[in-house]
Scaffold this active site. Structure first.
Site, PDB file in Angstrom:
ATOM      1  N   LYS A  51       0.999  -1.294  -0.402  1.00  0.00           N
ATOM      2  CA  LYS A  51       0.451   0.220  -0.306  1.00  0.00           C
ATOM      3  C   LYS A  51       0.870   1.745  -0.207  1.00  0.00           C
ATOM      4  O   LYS A  51       0.038   2.583  -0.568  1.00  0.00           O
ATOM      5  CB  LYS A  51      -0.978  -0.390   1.030  1.00  0.00           C
ATOM      6  CG  LYS A  51      -1.811   0.976   1.364  1.00  0.00           C
ATOM      7  CD  LYS A  51      -2.911   1.174   2.446  1.00  0.00           C
ATOM      8  CE  LYS A  51      -1.990   0.733   3.540  1.00  0.00           C
ATOM      9  NZ  LYS A  51      -2.636   0.418   4.400  1.00  0.00           N
ATOM     10  N   TYR A 178      -8.027   4.292   8.294  1.00  0.00           N
ATOM     11  CA  TYR A 178      -7.242   4.658   7.673  1.00  0.00           C
ATOM     12  C   TYR A 178      -6.422   3.901   6.941  1.00  0.00           C
ATOM     13  O   TYR A 178      -6.452   4.668   5.194  1.00  0.00           O
ATOM     14  CB  TYR A 178      -5.599   4.290   8.548  1.00  0.00           C
ATOM     15  CG  TYR A 178      -5.037   2.805   8.719  1.00  0.00           C
ATOM     16  CD1 TYR A 178      -4.715   1.976   8.123  1.00  0.00           C
ATOM     17  CD2 TYR A 178      -5.753   2.206   9.946  1.00  0.00           C
ATOM     18  CE1 TYR A 178      -3.890   0.803   8.432  1.00  0.00           C
ATOM     19  CE2 TYR A 178      -5.847   0.477  10.549  1.00  0.00           C
ATOM     20  CZ  TYR A 178      -4.692   0.605   9.697  1.00  0.00           C
ATOM     21  OH  TYR A 178      -4.698  -1.585   9.451  1.00  0.00           O
ATOM     22  N   HIS A 437      16.506  24.745  10.002  1.00  0.00           N
ATOM     23  CA  HIS A 437      15.751  26.371   8.695  1.00  0.00           C
ATOM     24  C   HIS A 437      16.464  25.862   7.712  1.00  0.00           C
ATOM     25  O   HIS A 437      18.059  25.520   7.475  1.00  0.00           O
ATOM     26  CB  HIS A 437      16.129  27.158   9.873  1.00  0.00           C
ATOM     27  CG  HIS A 437      15.065  28.442   8.919  1.00  0.00           C
ATOM     28  ND1 HIS A 437      13.486  28.755   8.097  1.00  0.00           N
ATOM     29  CD2 HIS A 437      15.334  29.421   8.102  1.00  0.00           C
ATOM     30  CE1 HIS A 437      13.369  29.260   7.369  1.00  0.00           C
ATOM     31  NE2 HIS A 437      14.273  30.260   7.017  1.00  0.00           N
ATOM     32  N   GLU A 442      11.238  22.353  11.927  1.00  0.00           N
ATOM     33  CA  GLU A 442      11.128  23.406  13.036  1.00  0.00           C
ATOM     34  C   GLU A 442      10.335  23.617  14.130  1.00  0.00           C
ATOM     35  O   GLU A 442      10.612  24.373  14.650  1.00  0.00           O
ATOM     36  CB  GLU A 442      12.102  24.323  12.227  1.00  0.00           C
ATOM     37  CG  GLU A 442      11.427  24.904  11.459  1.00  0.00           C
ATOM     38  CD  GLU A 442      11.655  25.876  10.395  1.00  0.00           C
ATOM     39  OE1 GLU A 442      12.769  27.282  10.954  1.00  0.00           O
ATOM     40  OE2 GLU A 442      11.515  26.728   9.584  1.00  0.00           O
TER      41      GLU A 442
END
Length: 448
Positions: A51, A178, A437, A442
């Site tokens: 899947k 799900y 960053h 972050e």
């Protein structure tokens, strides 16, 4: 072995059964395993692994759509379902060989036939042969549940979806868990018209409502239609081979494929556990104690068949703990708190720990920190999808109780966050960590 053929006989060669077999053999036990279908179990053969490959493949549809913004011109785009299907099948074959090799390298004998329990220390193979073992482990997993409605024989489950002869133009999926939403995203991205019908008006029960409330409109904006409070009542096969799906109010829905994804049930039917006095649970599960032992002292069970937490990594942990306990003289149990989970929708969600609602029900004071942002990679898209992260914190101790994420790559980021939650780190420690960053990750250390 006091006259037994084997120290351990495992019924089921899925993730939990294979791990238990390997570890028990490493402790010196003589081990055999029986598997009626294919070595590897649900996850490897007809579940999370194939899947996820379909999910990866479907991502290319979004990338190709956004390619011109990146400066790419791609001519002659086309999609070949058969090629993808066959590649996924070939990788499943590769993994089955790898799992079989693991058994062989650990001198675990394997029988490619169904086995049932004939007595406290006896299993019976489909061929009629009876084999004795000091300990028997049940690791047969779970099986899709099919509701009782007229025409259900025209529907498929997640077991059959990987073998479709062609990509369906119209897909109806029943369920909003799900499995249902992951396949909805795959078929939608590959070009099918997808309608999700559900008996309630909620999706992904158990996940934080802030995540699911934001995910739903994103899925709808991508073109997935939802029919809430509209479970299937009947499916009719038409003369042209199409299917007419009746459910709730409104006109019937025409489909080429109807996928039922309404849950999974432990696969204990006909296993013979009544022969040893094991009374199954309400959902057909094998009740076990913390050390995976059933009401019959010589019989244990791990994985989805116990219906505790139906996740492959949990089954693997349980199988390992069982083998260490019974054959390694190292008694161990499996911890079920702080288990990370993800749903590979498009975009995916990931979570670990308590939801906000759970935290409010169990703690006197909680604090909630949120980050609502547009991922940098989405700047290239004409669809302004936003990411969302949420920290649930104990107001008295500052300990982070839960992390909930909706964004591209959320599952890849969450694993590290799950370590922090498991370790009991505080919000202040999150804040003291320097941000990486520019990244989506972050955001976890910038919430104030």
């Amino acid at each position: 072995m006091a006259g037994f053929d084997y120290d351990l006989f495992v019924i089921g060669a899925g993730s939990g059964g294979v791990r238990a077999s390997r570890i028990a053999a490493s402790h010196g036990a003589k081990v055999a395993v029986a598997e009626e279908f294919r070595v590897g179990g649900t996850c490897v053969i007809r579940g999370c692994v194939p899947k996820k490959l379909l999910v990866y493949a479907s991502h290319f549809a979004h990338s190709l759509h956004d390619a011109p913004t990146y400066g790419w011109t791609i001519e002659g785009q086309s999609f070949d379902w058969a090629k993808l299907r066959d590649f996924v099948a070939s990788d499943v074959d590769r993994l089955e060989r790898a799992y079989t090799s693991t058994l062989d390298s650990n001198k675990v004998e394997h029988f490619h036939e169904r086995a049932t329990v004939a007595g406290p220390n006896t299993v019976r193979l489909a061929s009629g042969r009876e084999i004795s073992a000091k300990v028997i482990l049940i690791a047969v997993g779970a099986w899709p549940v099919l509701p009782d409605f007229a025409g259900v024989e025209h529907c498929i489950t997640s077991n059959e979806v990987f073998n479709l002869p062609e990509l369906p133009k119209r897909v109806v999926i029943q369920g909003a868990g799900y499995i249902a939403l992951e396949f909805a995203g795959v078929f939608n991205a590959l070009g099918s018209q997808v309608t999700v019908v559900n008996r309630s008006d909620k999706i992904l029960r158990g996940y934080d409502h802030d995540l699911t409330d934001r995910l739903l409109p994103i899925l709808q904006a991508r073109g997935i239609e939802f029919g809430f409070n509209r479970p299937i009542r009947a499916v009719e096969k038409q003369a042209d081979g199409s299917l007419l799906v009746h459910g709730g109010e409104g006109e019937p829905i025409v489909a080429d494929v109807v996928l039922v994804a309404t849950g999974r049930r432990p696969k204990t039917d006909g296993l013979g556990l009544e022969n040893v006095g094991i009374a199954l649970g309400r959902n057909g599960e094998v009740p076990v104690d913390a050390y995976n032992q059933s009401a019959c002292p010589s019989i244990y069970a791990v994985g989805d068949v116990t219906d505790r937490v139906q996740l492959t990594p949990v089954a693997i942990r349980e199988g390992h703990a069982f083998a260490d306990t019974v054959f390694g003289a190292m008694p161990r149990t499996t911890a079920y708190d702080h288990i990370p989970s993800a749903v590979f929708t498009q975009p995916p969600i990931a979570a670990v720990g308590l939801t906000e609602a759970e935290a409010r029900a169990n703690y006197r004071e909680i604090k909630v920190f949120k980050s609502d942002f547009r991922p940098m990679q989405n700047m290239f898209s004409d669809v302004a999808e936003r990411g969302y992260y949420k920290l649930v914190v104990d107001g008295a101790t500052d300990r982070v109780l839960g992390v909930h994420m909706l964004s591209p790559d959320a599952p890849e980021i969450l694993q590290a966050a799950a370590i922090a939650v498991k370790a009991g780190l505080t919000k202040a420690q999150f804040d003291a960590t320097v941000a990486l960053h520019p990244s989506m990750a972050e955001e976890l250390v910038l919430m104030r």
